[in-house]
Design an enzyme around this catalytic site. Structure first.
Site, PDB file in Angstrom:
ATOM      1  N   LYS A 240      -7.631  -3.384 -11.988  1.00 25.74           N
ATOM      2  CA  LYS A 240      -6.894  -3.943 -10.844  1.00 25.74           C
ATOM      3  C   LYS A 240      -7.287  -5.399 -10.630  1.00 25.74           C
ATOM      4  CE  LYS A 240      -5.577  -2.906  -6.060  1.00 25.74           C
ATOM      5  NZ  LYS A 240      -4.160  -3.178  -6.323  1.00 25.74           N
TER       6      LYS A 240
ATOM      7  N   MET B  27       3.028   3.972  -2.004  1.00 20.37           N
ATOM      8  CA  MET B  27       4.235   4.812  -1.949  1.00 20.37           C
ATOM      9  C   MET B  27       3.898   6.286  -1.710  1.00 20.37           C
ATOM     10  SD  MET B  27       6.131   2.285  -2.485  1.00 20.37           S
ATOM     11  CE  MET B  27       7.802   2.876  -2.620  1.00 20.37           C
TER      12      MET B  27
ATOM     13  N   HIS C 265     -10.959   1.172  -6.513  1.00 20.95           N
ATOM     14  CA  HIS C 265      -9.909   1.242  -7.533  1.00 20.95           C
ATOM     15  C   HIS C 265     -10.502   1.054  -8.928  1.00 20.95           C
ATOM     16  CE1 HIS C 265      -7.073   0.646  -4.164  1.00 20.95           C
ATOM     17  NE2 HIS C 265      -6.197   1.234  -4.955  1.00 20.95           N
ATOM     18  N   HIS C 266      -9.679   1.328  -9.922  1.00 25.55           N
ATOM     19  CA  HIS C 266     -10.008   1.186 -11.350  1.00 25.55           C
ATOM     20  C   HIS C 266     -10.347  -0.267 -11.720  1.00 25.55           C
ATOM     21  CE1 HIS C 266      -5.864  -0.430 -11.770  1.00 25.55           C
ATOM     22  NE2 HIS C 266      -5.589   0.448 -10.822  1.00 25.55           N
TER      23      HIS C 266
ATOM     24  N   ASP D 249       9.927  -6.329 -18.955  1.00 26.67           N
ATOM     25  CA  ASP D 249       8.472  -6.493 -19.037  1.00 26.67           C
ATOM     26  C   ASP D 249       8.157  -7.623 -20.010  1.00 26.67           C
ATOM     27  OD1 ASP D 249       5.552  -6.003 -19.455  1.00 26.67           O
ATOM     28  OD2 ASP D 249       6.006  -4.262 -18.221  1.00 26.67           O
TER      29      ASP D 249
ATOM     30  N   THR E  99      -3.113  -1.637   0.174  1.00 31.39           N
ATOM     31  CA  THR E  99      -3.209  -0.512   1.110  1.00 31.39           C
ATOM     32  C   THR E  99      -4.289  -0.765   2.163  1.00 31.39           C
ATOM     33  OG1 THR E  99      -2.582   0.916  -0.730  1.00 31.39           O
ATOM     34  CG2 THR E  99      -3.460   1.998   1.235  1.00 31.39           C
TER      35      THR E  99
ATOM     36  N   ALA F 281       2.904  -1.283   0.118  1.00 33.81           N
ATOM     37  CA  ALA F 281       1.718  -1.378  -0.745  1.00 33.81           C
ATOM     38  C   ALA F 281       1.287  -0.019  -1.257  1.00 33.81           C
ATOM     39  CB  ALA F 281       0.573  -2.016   0.024  1.00 33.81           C
TER      40      ALA F 281
END
Ligand SMILES: NC(=O)C1=CN([C@@H]2O[C@H](COP(=O)(O)OP(=O)(O)OC[C@H]3O[C@@H](n4cnc5c(N)ncnc54)[C@H](OP(=O)(O)O)[C@@H]3O)[C@@H](O)[C@H]2O)C=CC1
Ligand SMILES: O=C(O)C1=N[C@H](C(=O)O)C[C@H](O)C1
Length: 253
Positions: free
Chosen positions: A147, A112, A143-144, A34, A154, A110
């Site tokens: 993002k 899981m 979404h949050h 990371d 998706t 995209a």
């Protein structure tokens, strides 16, 4: 024991996966990569994948699209299977991923989660039947506010799945604000909402004359993506070169 290299280990998904693996006797994370190094992890963390000096059976990637070429090259050079979960890849990047799958096993997905991967099949049946009766198709994803890519991977996967069942005859409309025309018949509208901590919400709306059918998936926590990614890693670590997706994994659920 499946030995995982976690690319993007200090991000939101990387940390959820660390928690899942810590409670799974069949997997371990042998190293993380990371660029931000601000977390305490029970495994060594590298800021550059090139500096990695541990063996792994599979790489899981939840990072950022611009980091994908580097992890892909590393996986190719070491012949390590790669579970690629990062979204927002360009068409060119996806072509490179497909090319690399001639040499290593790659699972690109995209989303899981089990629910979305089931729904990716169900929308095909709905689309075939309902477009035959002139229903319009619109996809709305939420979404949050952290993002960065839009629309979600998706939402695009739902559009592609629908379009595949309709002989690829539909175009995608991402923005109605710049045109003053009526809706085209053979288009799929795709719309993104960003706010708060919404984990991931997808609605596929089929709107016809006097009736609306809506297929909907709501993610209530990020665990569903992490569990899917760890299952995908176990599956892929045993595979030879080729392109795989979550459909191959959920067949065994
Ligand atoms: N397929 C699926 O089911 C799912 C896919 N996703 C996708 O996964 C990706 C990651 O999501 P999320 O965990 O929420 O995002 P985060 O931003 O929380 O995590 C990404 C991590 O990668 C780090 N990073 C950035 N650049 C690099 C680099 N060059 N090399 C290594 N690490 C890097 C980031 O560091 P820094 O913060 O310093 O930039 C961050 O720690 C997104 O594309 C998201 O859409 C998410 C959930 C489910
Ligand atoms: O960034 C996220 O959080 C998510 N991204 C994926 C996407 O772009 O589709 C999957 C999930 O909805 C969460």
């Amino acid at each position: 024991m499946t030995r995982i290299i976690m690319h993007g280990c200090n991000g939101k998904m990387g940390q959820v996966i660390s928690g899942i693996v810590a409670n799974d006797p069949e997997t371990s994370i042998v190293a993380g990569i990371d660029i931000s190094d601000h977390m305490d992890n029970p495994y060594p963390v590298y800021t550059r994948i090139e500096d990695l000096d541990v063996d792994g059976d599979v790489i899981i990637d939840f990072s950022i699209a611009s980091a994908v070429p580097t992890v892909l090259n590393y996986a190719k050079s070491r012949k390590i299977p790669l579970v690629l979960c990062t979204t927002g890849l360009t068409e060119e990047q996806i072509a490179t991923v497909n090319e690399a799958s001639k040499e290593i096993a790659i699972l690109l997905s995209a989303n899981m989660s089990l629910g979305v991967n089931l729904l990716l099949n169900l929308v095909k049946k709905a689309a075939k039947t309902l477009t035959g009766a002139n229903f319009d198709i619109e996809i709305v994803e939420k979404h949050h506010n952290q993002k960065i890519d839009a629309p979600s991977g998706t939402a695009l996967a739902f559009a592609d799945s629908i379009n595949e069942s309709l002989n690829h005859e539909y175009t995608y409309n991402y923005d109605r604000s710049t045109s003053r025309v009526k809706r085209e018949g053979q288009e799929i509208g795709i719309h993104a909402v960003r706010g708060g901590t919404i984990v991931g919400d997808h609605a596929i709306i089929f709107a016809g004359q006097d009736e609306v059918v809506e297929l909907h998936h709501s993610a209530l926590s990020k665990d569903i993506f992490a569990v899917g990614a760890v299952n995908a890693a176990k599956f892929l670590s045993q595979k030879c070169q080729g392109m795989y997706d979550m459909q191959n994994v959920i067949e065994n659920y």
